[in-house]
Design a protein around this motif. Structure first.
Motif, PDB file in Angstrom:
ATOM      1  N   VAL A 179       0.837  -1.199   0.000  1.00  0.00           N
ATOM      2  CA  VAL A 179       0.000   0.000   0.000  1.00  0.00           C
ATOM      3  C   VAL A 179       0.875   1.252   0.000  1.00  0.00           C
ATOM      4  N   THR A 180       1.895   1.259   0.860  1.00  0.00           N
ATOM      5  CA  THR A 180       2.776   2.434   0.936  1.00  0.00           C
ATOM      6  C   THR A 180       3.569   2.616  -0.342  1.00  0.00           C
ATOM      7  N   ILE A 181       4.109   1.533  -0.898  1.00  0.00           N
ATOM      8  CA  ILE A 181       4.842   1.652  -2.161  1.00  0.00           C
ATOM      9  C   ILE A 181       3.937   2.249  -3.226  1.00  0.00           C
ATOM     10  N   ALA A 196       6.178   7.895   2.494  1.00  0.00           N
ATOM     11  CA  ALA A 196       6.940   6.677   2.814  1.00  0.00           C
ATOM     12  C   ALA A 196       6.851   6.347   4.296  1.00  0.00           C
ATOM     13  N   ASP A 197       5.663   5.994   4.736  1.00  0.00           N
ATOM     14  CA  ASP A 197       5.423   5.633   6.129  1.00  0.00           C
ATOM     15  C   ASP A 197       4.792   4.253   6.145  1.00  0.00           C
ATOM     16  N   MET A 198       5.578   3.231   6.472  1.00  0.00           N
ATOM     17  CA  MET A 198       5.084   1.863   6.453  1.00  0.00           C
ATOM     18  C   MET A 198       4.128   1.629   7.628  1.00  0.00           C
ATOM     19  N   PRO A 199       2.954   1.044   7.385  1.00  0.00           N
ATOM     20  CA  PRO A 199       1.994   0.833   8.469  1.00  0.00           C
ATOM     21  C   PRO A 199       2.360  -0.358   9.340  1.00  0.00           C
ATOM     22  N   GLU A 200       1.738  -0.423  10.493  1.00  0.00           N
ATOM     23  CA  GLU A 200       1.872  -1.564  11.395  1.00  0.00           C
ATOM     24  C   GLU A 200       1.555  -2.854  10.629  1.00  0.00           C
ATOM     25  N   THR A 350      19.530   4.504   7.717  1.00  0.00           N
ATOM     26  CA  THR A 350      20.036   5.570   6.850  1.00  0.00           C
ATOM     27  C   THR A 350      19.149   5.816   5.638  1.00  0.00           C
ATOM     28  N   ALA A 351      18.026   5.119   5.496  1.00  0.00           N
ATOM     29  CA  ALA A 351      17.149   5.283   4.340  1.00  0.00           C
ATOM     30  C   ALA A 351      16.508   6.668   4.361  1.00  0.00           C
ATOM     31  N   LEU A 386      12.681   7.636   4.961  1.00  0.00           N
ATOM     32  CA  LEU A 386      11.988   6.647   4.134  1.00  0.00           C
ATOM     33  C   LEU A 386      11.655   5.388   4.938  1.00  0.00           C
ATOM     34  N   ASP A 387      11.504   5.555   6.240  1.00  0.00           N
ATOM     35  CA  ASP A 387      11.019   4.510   7.144  1.00  0.00           C
ATOM     36  C   ASP A 387      11.748   3.188   6.961  1.00  0.00           C
ATOM     37  N   TYR A 388      13.077   3.264   7.047  1.00  0.00           N
ATOM     38  CA  TYR A 388      13.928   2.072   7.051  1.00  0.00           C
ATOM     39  C   TYR A 388      13.849   1.275   5.737  1.00  0.00           C
ATOM     40  N   SER A 389      13.348   1.869   4.662  1.00  0.00           N
ATOM     41  CA  SER A 389      13.220   1.156   3.384  1.00  0.00           C
ATOM     42  C   SER A 389      14.305   1.583   2.402  1.00  0.00           C
TER      43      SER A 389
END
Length: 433
Positions: A179-181, A196-200, A350-351, A386-389
């Motif tokens: 969904v986030t991508i 770029a906020d990945m959900p739970e 560092t993403a 970028l939330d660790y991505s």
């Protein structure tokens, strides 16, 4: 650690018109200043077309598996089982990690090794790939979508390893991550990193393969093998122009897992990694073979920022039954392919955009790379997290370097300019994505 291509810069591009078709020619500079054009059909990666599957088309006569980018990103994530929620990651780290692996395996393991982990064949749940990994010398090959990773130096994989070997990987996200991508890349010609906020419940998983043979790495005996269009040698092919691609066998070496779990108060993420066969000297059960003959190396939920360099780590669990040739910095978690001067969580923290420095070097203050950075905060002040991505980061950087005339509306012009200028930097050290 995982979920991105090695941070090395893509070859420059030239657009050549052939009638109604447009072909992108990747211009690779040889050691003698000559150029070699590598044409790839580019009816993709435009504002009005799907994302490209791979860097190149299948070679003539190829009848094997062909990678198709899983890019039908959902607008909402369906209700799905999350078996790891029944386990405490702090007190049951091994069981927690195994439950996530089983979730990743469901519907992905097939009777045909070559057809395994093809999202189009999974009837249990959707898995998705991040776009724009199809650029540069490390870009996705056409058989399984593998990108080139960090090279393993001698004895990094096993004491018997006398030569260097290349490694390749492909990453997947479950529906919440998909969904986030999809939101970030909703406009193919104007991605929005603010989203770029990945959900739970996001799960990212990565399969890493090596060209190392069993006589160099004995615990790879029986490892699942894929055909892949990879380089015949090691090292950056821009510096070694005779290092060309061919169809070769690669062997499963490592599986990386990341879970967005709010119970991990330090960062909001939990990372884990597996090694095939249990690593050097491990006595495997002969009844367990193939994809399931993997063993957890460990789990981490923080970087132990106050660790005094001796004693017990408090935010990393390492499996006492697995004896690696190396792990991460000061004993923090890392997989066999990864840079021993870093850790899983350190790399992924560092993403960001513009792209920062993944691994400390020289006179750097090492402690900066081992902070606990909460989800949603950047590694460097003023940049976009970028939330660790790292998969999102590499794709966005590839996009911005390929489109110097396009300034995404979501990014200040000064930041975009810095990303463009990054391609003029010297070659970076090969520290994993």
């Amino acid at each position: 650690m995982l979920f991105a291509s090695v941070r090395m810069l893509p070859a420059s591009k030239a657009m050549i018109s052939f009638g109604v078709a447009t072909v992108a020619a990747a211009i690779v500079l040889t050691a003698h200043g000559q150029t070699i054009a590598q044409p790839t059909e580019k009816n993709c990666d435009t504002p009005t077309t799907p994302f490209c599957d791979a860097l190149m088309k299948p070679i003539a006569g190829w009848s094997g598996h062909i990678f198709k980018l899983a890019q039908n990103y959902p607008s909402t994530a369906p209700t799905d089982a999350q078996p790891w929620r029944k386990l405490n990651p702090y007190t049951e780290p091994g069981q927690y990690l195994q439950s996530v692996l089983e979730y990743f395996y469901e519907g992905n393991i097939r009777s045909s090794v070559e057809d395994s982990f093809d999202p189009a064949l999974n009837s249990v749940r959707g898995w998705y790939n991040a776009p724009w990994q199809d650029h540069g010398v490390n870009g996705r090959e056409f058989v399984h979508g593998l990108t080139r990773e960090r090279t393993s130096l001698s004895q990094e994989l096993d004491p018997k390893q006398t030569l260097q070997w290349s490694n390749y990987a492909v990453g997947f996200y479950n529906a919440p991550g998909g969904v986030t991508i999809g939101k970030v890349w909703a406009k193919h010609g104007d991605p929005n990193p603010d989203l770029a906020d990945m959900p739970e419940g996001t799960v990212a998983a990565k399969l890493l393969f090596t060209t190392a043979p069993v006589d160099q790495v004995p615990y790879l005996a029986g490892s699942p093998e894929w055909q892949a269009y990879v380089y015949t040698g090691v090292g950056d092919p821009r510096l070694h122009p005779l290092n060309i691609r061919s169809i070769q066998k690669v062997r499963l070496l490592q599986i990386d897992i990341a879970v967005k779990d709010s119970r991990a108060k330090e960062t909001g993420w939990i990372f884990g990694t597996f090694i095939y066969g249990g690593g050097p000297g491990h006595a495997s059960d002969p009844a367990v073979t193939g994809w399931r003959n993997v063993f957890p190396v460990g789990v981490m939920w923080g970087n132990d920022p106050d660790y005094p360099s001796t004693g017990q780590l408090k935010q990393t669990w390492l499996n006492p039954d697995v004896h690696m040739s190396h792990v991460g910095y000061q004993g923090r978690l890392n997989g066999p392919v990864d840079n021993p001067n870093s850790s899983c969580m350190s790399c992924h923290s560092t993403a960001e955009l513009p792209q920062g420095q993944m691994v400390p070097s020289g006179s750097d203050d090492v402690a900066r790379w081992f902070r606990n950075i909460p989800s949603g905060e950047p590694f460097d002040s003023g940049r976009k997290p970028l939330d660790y991505s790292l998969q999102l980061e590499v794709g966005l950087v590839n996009f911005l370097q390929t489109h110097p005339d396009i300034f995404p509306t979501s990014m200040p012009a000064a930041q975009v300019k810095q990303v463009h200028n990054d391609k003029n930097k010297p070659l970076s050290r090969a520290g994993v994505q």
